[in-house]
Scaffold this active site. Structure first.
Site, PDB file in Angstrom:
ATOM      1  N   GLU A 255      38.681 123.346  -3.637  1.00 44.17           N
ATOM      2  CA  GLU A 255      39.667 122.541  -2.926  1.00 44.17           C
ATOM      3  C   GLU A 255      40.234 123.263  -1.715  1.00 44.17           C
ATOM      4  O   GLU A 255      40.256 124.485  -1.651  1.00 44.17           O
ATOM      5  CB  GLU A 255      40.780 122.116  -3.882  1.00 44.17           C
TER       6      GLU A 255
ATOM      7  N   CYS B 251      45.374 135.357 -14.015  1.00 43.77           N
ATOM      8  CA  CYS B 251      46.833 135.394 -14.056  1.00 43.77           C
ATOM      9  C   CYS B 251      47.284 134.274 -14.991  1.00 43.77           C
ATOM     10  O   CYS B 251      46.751 133.159 -14.946  1.00 43.77           O
ATOM     11  CB  CYS B 251      47.418 135.210 -12.662  1.00 43.77           C
TER      12      CYS B 251
ATOM     13  N   CYS C 103      48.238 130.570 -13.742  1.00 44.41           N
ATOM     14  CA  CYS C 103      47.467 129.960 -12.647  1.00 44.41           C
ATOM     15  C   CYS C 103      46.320 129.095 -13.156  1.00 44.41           C
ATOM     16  O   CYS C 103      45.568 129.502 -14.039  1.00 44.41           O
ATOM     17  CB  CYS C 103      46.935 131.071 -11.746  1.00 44.41           C
TER      18      CYS C 103
ATOM     19  N   GLY D 219      40.547 131.348  -6.146  1.00 39.90           N
ATOM     20  CA  GLY D 219      39.805 132.598  -6.078  1.00 39.90           C
ATOM     21  C   GLY D 219      40.613 133.760  -5.533  1.00 39.90           C
ATOM     22  O   GLY D 219      41.681 133.577  -4.958  1.00 39.90           O
ATOM     23  N   GLU D 220      40.089 134.957  -5.757  1.00 40.69           N
ATOM     24  CA  GLU D 220      40.719 136.165  -5.228  1.00 40.69           C
ATOM     25  C   GLU D 220      39.921 136.586  -3.988  1.00 40.69           C
ATOM     26  O   GLU D 220      38.793 137.078  -4.108  1.00 40.69           O
ATOM     27  CB  GLU D 220      40.728 137.258  -6.307  1.00 40.69           C
TER      28      GLU D 220
ATOM     29  N   SER E 193      45.901 136.233   1.208  1.00 43.93           N
ATOM     30  CA  SER E 193      46.763 136.481   0.051  1.00 43.93           C
ATOM     31  C   SER E 193      45.941 137.156  -1.046  1.00 43.93           C
ATOM     32  O   SER E 193      44.843 136.717  -1.366  1.00 43.93           O
ATOM     33  CB  SER E 193      47.318 135.151  -0.457  1.00 43.93           C
TER      34      SER E 193
ATOM     35  N   SER F  11      50.639 138.605  -3.779  1.00 36.75           N
ATOM     36  CA  SER F  11      51.205 137.832  -4.888  1.00 36.75           C
ATOM     37  C   SER F  11      51.829 138.820  -5.852  1.00 36.75           C
ATOM     38  O   SER F  11      51.137 139.420  -6.663  1.00 36.75           O
ATOM     39  CB  SER F  11      50.083 137.046  -5.592  1.00 36.75           C
ATOM     40  N   LEU F  12      53.122 139.003  -5.730  1.00 40.32           N
ATOM     41  CA  LEU F  12      53.787 140.047  -6.513  1.00 40.32           C
ATOM     42  C   LEU F  12      54.214 139.494  -7.876  1.00 40.32           C
ATOM     43  O   LEU F  12      53.766 139.964  -8.913  1.00 40.32           O
ATOM     44  CB  LEU F  12      54.973 140.606  -5.717  1.00 40.32           C
ATOM     45  N   HIS F  13      55.111 138.525  -7.857  1.00 42.85           N
ATOM     46  CA  HIS F  13      55.519 137.779  -9.063  1.00 42.85           C
ATOM     47  C   HIS F  13      56.173 138.603 -10.159  1.00 42.85           C
ATOM     48  O   HIS F  13      56.455 138.077 -11.250  1.00 42.85           O
ATOM     49  CB  HIS F  13      54.332 137.015  -9.674  1.00 42.85           C
TER      50      HIS F  13
ATOM     51  N   ASN G 172      54.958 125.731 -10.011  1.00 43.60           N
ATOM     52  CA  ASN G 172      54.431 124.368 -10.188  1.00 43.60           C
ATOM     53  C   ASN G 172      53.814 124.257 -11.570  1.00 43.60           C
ATOM     54  O   ASN G 172      52.897 125.007 -11.889  1.00 43.60           O
ATOM     55  CB  ASN G 172      53.306 124.119  -9.182  1.00 43.60           C
TER      56      ASN G 172
HETATM   57  N1  SAH Z   1      44.085 135.028  -5.605  1.00 43.70           N
HETATM   58  C1  SAH Z   1      44.959 135.146  -4.485  1.00 43.70           C
HETATM   59  C2  SAH Z   1      45.004 133.917  -3.619  1.00 43.70           C
HETATM   60  C3  SAH Z   1      45.009 132.581  -4.299  1.00 43.70           C
HETATM   61  S1  SAH Z   1      46.425 132.171  -5.273  1.00 43.70           S
HETATM   62  C4  SAH Z   1      46.332 135.524  -4.937  1.00 43.70           C
HETATM   63  O1  SAH Z   1      46.589 135.518  -6.126  1.00 43.70           O
HETATM   64  O2  SAH Z   1      47.140 135.869  -4.078  1.00 43.70           O
HETATM   65  C5  SAH Z   1      47.589 131.623  -4.057  1.00 43.70           C
HETATM   66  C6  SAH Z   1      49.036 131.713  -4.508  1.00 43.70           C
HETATM   67  O3  SAH Z   1      49.374 130.622  -5.397  1.00 43.70           O
HETATM   68  C7  SAH Z   1      49.337 132.991  -5.264  1.00 43.70           C
HETATM   69  O4  SAH Z   1      50.520 133.578  -4.795  1.00 43.70           O
HETATM   70  C8  SAH Z   1      49.468 132.480  -6.668  1.00 43.70           C
HETATM   71  O5  SAH Z   1      50.178 133.361  -7.446  1.00 43.70           O
HETATM   72  C9  SAH Z   1      50.131 131.140  -6.458  1.00 43.70           C
HETATM   73  N2  SAH Z   1      50.104 130.252  -7.620  1.00 43.70           N
HETATM   74  C10 SAH Z   1      49.163 130.157  -8.565  1.00 43.70           C
HETATM   75  N3  SAH Z   1      49.490 129.218  -9.494  1.00 43.70           N
HETATM   76  C11 SAH Z   1      50.690 128.729  -9.108  1.00 43.70           C
HETATM   77  C12 SAH Z   1      51.559 127.732  -9.656  1.00 43.70           C
HETATM   78  N4  SAH Z   1      51.247 127.080 -10.753  1.00 43.70           N
HETATM   79  N5  SAH Z   1      52.721 127.477  -9.007  1.00 43.70           N
HETATM   80  C13 SAH Z   1      53.015 128.121  -7.851  1.00 43.70           C
HETATM   81  N6  SAH Z   1      52.234 129.054  -7.283  1.00 43.70           N
HETATM   82  C14 SAH Z   1      51.079 129.365  -7.910  1.00 43.70           C
HETATM   83 FE1  SF4 Z   2      45.177 132.571  -9.564  1.00 42.73          FE
HETATM   84 FE2  SF4 Z   2      45.188 134.378  -7.530  1.00 42.73          FE
HETATM   85 FE3  SF4 Z   2      45.582 135.166 -10.089  1.00 42.73          FE
HETATM   86 FE4  SF4 Z   2      43.167 134.312  -9.331  1.00 42.73          FE
HETATM   87  S1  SF4 Z   2      44.235 136.134  -8.593  1.00 42.73           S
HETATM   88  S2  SF4 Z   2      44.216 133.772 -11.253  1.00 42.73           S
HETATM   89  S3  SF4 Z   2      43.727 132.696  -7.881  1.00 42.73           S
HETATM   90  S4  SF4 Z   2      46.920 133.814  -8.857  1.00 42.73           S
END
Ligand code: SAH
Ligand code: SF4
Length: 377
Positions: free
Chosen positions: A92, A124, A127, A183-184, A215, A238-240, A314
């Site tokens: 997508e 993660c 996700c 994807g990463e 990202s 993506s720290l979180h 989300n």
């Molecule tokens: N793999 C890379 C890029 C794709 S994810 C990464 O992790 O950075 C893109 C962003 O969407 C990341 O910051 C990820 O943590 C976030 N993301 C994934 N699932 C989500 C959700 N359910 N709600 C909000 N953000 C989300």
């Molecule tokens: Fe989702 Fe990015 Fe984690 Fe992969 S690395 S599972 S795309 S948040």
């Protein structure tokens, strides 16, 4: 064997081929115009190239286009495009409308969020992209074609974007890219970099490197490698979670590259590039939204001169995680700002259309098992 796709080739590679074939160099530019300015889908449409040259090209290269299987999005919100690739894999792209509140200035163009892999291996916990595991890397052309396919869609119905967000018609829909789809990206490093060179080049899609944000979930060695590239991409992490304890609980990658190692790599990137890094921080109720995370997050952001984007989680079908209520979100933001950090809280528009990465694909794959899907709005 499937032949290489034409949109995986750089100008230099094509020039070598054309020279071998005894073709003058300006023909390469004519070909590139068909691919990236006129964005045609068939060799026959390249009418200023001779028939024998077109046949030569068709024998040597594939010219794949992504098939749109589903589009989702309401007026004024993000538009999601679900593509079927030549092997029937689904990926997508998300088109984020021009939005003065988000980007600070009125723009008649849009940001496209692109995918780099089918699925994701990093798993993660929150996700949707990683839920069904990793299938394969996208080839350079499969990343590039997400942009050209949207531009082709826009060419065919320029009034559509105007209807959606009131922007004026222009010849290109996209001038910002975020590599934040499925994807990463840094786990598909070579293909990503090749695609970005093509998307950035004046002979390609012409999107400025400073308008491209990559990202990553924190592949520290790859961040260092990226720091050595000539192009000036923006970097988002993506720290979180601001402590290893919290981050490792939701992001397995943190066990391999813990926060200290990630921070060193970010500092290196910043030193080499002189650019501000962004931390993405999803707020998940009861997991990482406690005020105990604020102090270490602020310390990290100050040390790296990073900006923090807070994103309310989300909801993903089948996962137990929830976003905190608005008051908790605002409290977290306030506490962070109180510590002297530049932070924003995204008041998301896309939540209603599964805007977070991987969600539309997951839902569609599940639905496809039962019935064919239709484009919805
Ligand atoms: N793999 C890379 C890029 C794709 S994810 C990464 O992790 O950075 C893109 C962003 O969407 C990341 O910051 C990820 O943590 C976030 N993301 C994934 N699932 C989500 C959700 N359910 N709600 C909000 N953000 C989300
Ligand atoms: Fe989702 Fe990015 Fe984690 Fe992969 S690395 S599972 S795309 S948040």
């Amino acid at each position: 064997m499937v032949s290489a796709d034409i949109k995986s080739q750089t100008r230099e590679q094509l020039a070598v081929k054309f020279a071998e074939w005894g073709q003058p160099d300006y023909r390469v530019d004519q070909l590139l115009q068909w691919l990236y300015t006129k964005r045609v889908a068939k060799w026959e449409e390249m009418t200023n190239l001779s028939k024998p040259l077109r046949e030569h090209l068709a024998a040597e290269f594939a010219l794949h286009t992504h098939e749109l299987v589903r589009k989702q999005g309401a007026r004024d919100t993000t538009q999601k495009f679900l593509w079927r690739l030549h092997d029937h894999a689904l990926v997508e792209s998300v088109l984020i409308p021009a939005n003065p509140a988000l980007y600070g200035e009125q723009s008649d163009r849009h940001t496209l969020c692109v995918s780099t892999q089918v699925g994701c291996a990093y798993g993660c916990k929150f996700c949707a992209s990683g839920l069904d595991g990793w299938k394969r890397n996208l080839e350079p052309y499969e990343i590039v074609e997400q942009v050209t396919a949207i531009e082709r869609w826009h060419d065919a119905q320029p009034e559509e974007l105007e209807r959606i967000d009131g922007t004026r018609k222009s010849d290109r829909a996209i001038n910002n890219l975020v590599i934040m789809g499925m994807g990463e990206p840094l786990a598909n490093y070579d293909n990503l970099l090749k695609a970005l060179r093509i998307l950035n080049a004046p002979w390609g899609a012409g999107i400025g490197a400073r308008k491209i944000t990559i990202s990553t979930s924190g592949l520290a060695p790859r961040i260092r490698q990226l720091a050595g590239e000539p192009l000036q991409f923006r970097l988002a992490i993506s720290l979180h979670g601001a402590t290893d304890d919290v981050r490792s609980r939701i992001m397995p990658v943190n066990r391999k590259h813990p926060i200290a190692e990630l921070a060193e790599a970010c500092a290196y990137y910043q030193e080499k590039k002189g650019r501000m890094i962004t931390f993405e921080y999803i707020l998940i109720a009861g997991i990482n939204d406690g005020l105990d995370q604020v102090r270490p997050l602020a310390a990290l952001a100050r040390r790296l001169n990073a900006k923090v984007n807070l994103i309310p989680y989300n909801k993903v079908d089948g996962l137990k995680w929830e976003r905190p209520d608005e008051r908790s979100q605002e409290n977290f933001l306030g506490a962070l700002e109180h510590q002297g950090v530049i932070a924003t809280l995204r008041r998301e528009k896309g939540g209603d259309i599964d805007a977070a990465c991987g969600q539309l694909r997951l839902k569609t794959e599940r639905e496809l098992k039962d019935a064919p899907v239709k484009t919805s709005r």
